[in-house]
Design a protein around this motif. Structure first.
Motif, short mmCIF file in Angstrom:
data_model
loop_
_atom_site.label_atom_id
_atom_site.label_comp_id
_atom_site.label_asym_id
_atom_site.label_seq_id
_atom_site.Cartn_x
_atom_site.Cartn_y
_atom_site.Cartn_z
N ALA A 44 -11.67 -0.26 12.04
CA ALA A 44 -13.00 0.33 11.29
C ALA A 44 -13.06 1.61 11.73
O ALA A 44 -13.25 2.42 10.54
N ARG A 45 -12.55 2.85 12.87
CA ARG A 45 -12.79 4.48 12.19
C ARG A 45 -11.65 4.91 11.79
O ARG A 45 -11.94 6.05 11.93
N VAL A 46 -10.41 4.05 11.74
CA VAL A 46 -9.42 5.26 11.39
C VAL A 46 -9.02 5.63 10.29
O VAL A 46 -9.39 3.95 9.32
N PRO A 47 -9.46 6.66 9.69
CA PRO A 47 -8.76 6.93 8.66
C PRO A 47 -7.83 5.70 7.79
O PRO A 47 -6.73 5.65 8.26
N ALA A 48 -7.83 6.38 6.48
CA ALA A 48 -7.54 4.87 5.93
C ALA A 48 -5.86 6.02 5.34
O ALA A 48 -4.62 5.37 5.16
N LYS A 49 -6.12 7.50 6.02
CA LYS A 49 -5.37 8.28 4.86
C LYS A 49 -4.79 9.66 5.35
O LYS A 49 -6.36 10.08 6.38
N ILE A 50 -4.31 10.29 5.62
CA ILE A 50 -3.66 11.67 5.57
C ILE A 50 -3.31 12.44 4.59
O ILE A 50 -2.60 11.39 3.54
N THR A 51 -4.05 13.80 3.96
CA THR A 51 -3.74 13.85 2.46
C THR A 51 -3.21 15.10 3.44
O THR A 51 -3.57 16.47 3.58
N LEU A 52 -2.42 15.80 2.15
CA LEU A 52 -1.22 17.11 2.38
C LEU A 52 -1.98 17.89 1.66
O LEU A 52 -1.88 17.92 0.09
N ALA A 53 -2.80 18.64 1.82
CA ALA A 53 -4.27 19.12 0.77
C ALA A 53 -3.66 20.28 -0.15
O ALA A 53 -4.20 21.08 -1.11
N SER A 54 -3.18 21.39 0.66
CA SER A 54 -2.72 22.38 0.15
C SER A 54 -0.63 23.26 0.98
O SER A 54 -1.20 22.82 2.55
N VAL A 55 0.12 24.12 0.89
CA VAL A 55 0.87 23.58 1.23
C VAL A 55 0.77 25.25 0.99
O VAL A 55 0.67 25.49 -0.81
N ALA A 56 1.99 26.20 1.46
CA ALA A 56 2.27 27.67 1.06
C ALA A 56 3.34 27.95 1.56
O ALA A 56 4.28 27.57 3.01
N GLY A 57 4.49 28.61 0.86
CA GLY A 57 6.04 28.95 1.91
C GLY A 57 6.61 27.33 1.53
O GLY A 57 6.53 26.23 0.80
N LYS A 58 7.64 27.64 2.98
CA LYS A 58 8.59 26.32 3.04
C LYS A 58 7.62 25.34 3.69
O LYS A 58 7.58 25.42 5.30
N VAL A 59 7.39 24.31 3.78
CA VAL A 59 6.80 22.78 4.06
C VAL A 59 7.56 22.29 4.03
O VAL A 59 8.11 21.57 2.54
N GLU A 60 8.22 21.26 5.10
CA GLU A 60 8.86 19.53 4.80
C GLU A 60 8.36 18.81 5.74
O GLU A 60 7.41 19.13 6.50
N ILE A 61 8.99 17.48 5.08
CA ILE A 61 7.93 16.44 5.14
C ILE A 61 9.50 15.21 5.86
O ILE A 61 10.23 15.43 5.07
N ALA A 62 9.44 14.47 6.66
CA ALA A 62 10.20 13.48 7.49
C ALA A 62 9.10 12.38 7.46
O ALA A 62 8.41 12.05 7.98
N ASP A 63 9.73 11.37 6.74
CA ASP A 63 9.17 9.39 6.86
C ASP A 63 9.12 9.44 8.14
O ASP A 63 10.13 10.37 8.64
N ALA A 64 8.17 9.13 9.19
CA ALA A 64 8.65 7.99 10.62
C ALA A 64 9.77 7.43 10.21
O ALA A 64 10.27 6.90 9.76
N GLY A 65 10.79 7.52 11.57
CA GLY A 65 11.98 6.96 11.94
C GLY A 65 13.97 7.94 11.15
O GLY A 65 14.53 7.11 11.52
#
Length: 156
Positions: A44-65
């Motif tokens: 009930a307290r955990v937010p349902a999402k994390i949003t990548l609101a803004s990026v500048a320059g080099k930003v990379e994401i790797a999925d869990a695992g």
């Protein structure tokens, strides 16, 4: 209003004045139960999402695992245990339900719904006072934040 995840007999619930006596000691045969109000109190307290609101320059994401890195795209939704890294010229702003977190250049972090594990680099965080907490972990220290502005850095 009770907050429980399973039906609880009234005879074993605690009260503000101590434990509740068993029903056979009450002088009444009527007992009430409390229905569940959420799947779990934590959910009930955990937010349902994390949003990548803004990026500048080099930003990379790797999925869990995963070790496959992809470019971070503004507005994309992230999950718990996803990894985020920024280049020497990059930064990322993450939006949570009650907090915003800025990951600074040359950083590596593992995301959580109520935490971030900072492996290298630094981060700034602003959290509204809502009664919840957010945990920032580094290799040497862990900090729980509950409504303030915090900076955490690894290696300087």
């Amino acid at each position: 209003m009770p907050t429980t995840t399973r039906r609880t007999p009234a005879s074993i619930r605690a009260s503000a004045h101590g434990g509740v006596r068993p029903w056979w000691l009450h002088g009444s045969s009527v007992t009430w139960t409390a229905d569940p109000v959420a799947a779990s109190p934590a959910a009930a307290r955990v937010p349902a999402k994390i949003t990548l609101a803004s990026v500048a320059g080099k930003v990379e994401i790797a999925d869990a695992g995963s070790d496959a890195w992809r470019p971070g795209v503004e507005g994309s939704m992230l999950k718990a245990e996803d990894q985020l890294r920024t280049g020497d010229d990059g930064f990322a702003m993450l939006a949570y339900s009650d907090a915003s977190l800025r990951v600074m250049p040359a950083s590596l972090a593992i995301l959580g719904f109520t935490s971030i594990r900072l492996k290298q680099g630094s981060t700034w965080m602003r959290m509204r006072k809502t009664g919840g907490t957010f945990k920032i972990e580094t290799p040497s220290v862990a900090v729980s934040v509950c409504g303030t502005l915090v900076r955490a850095a690894v290696g300087g």
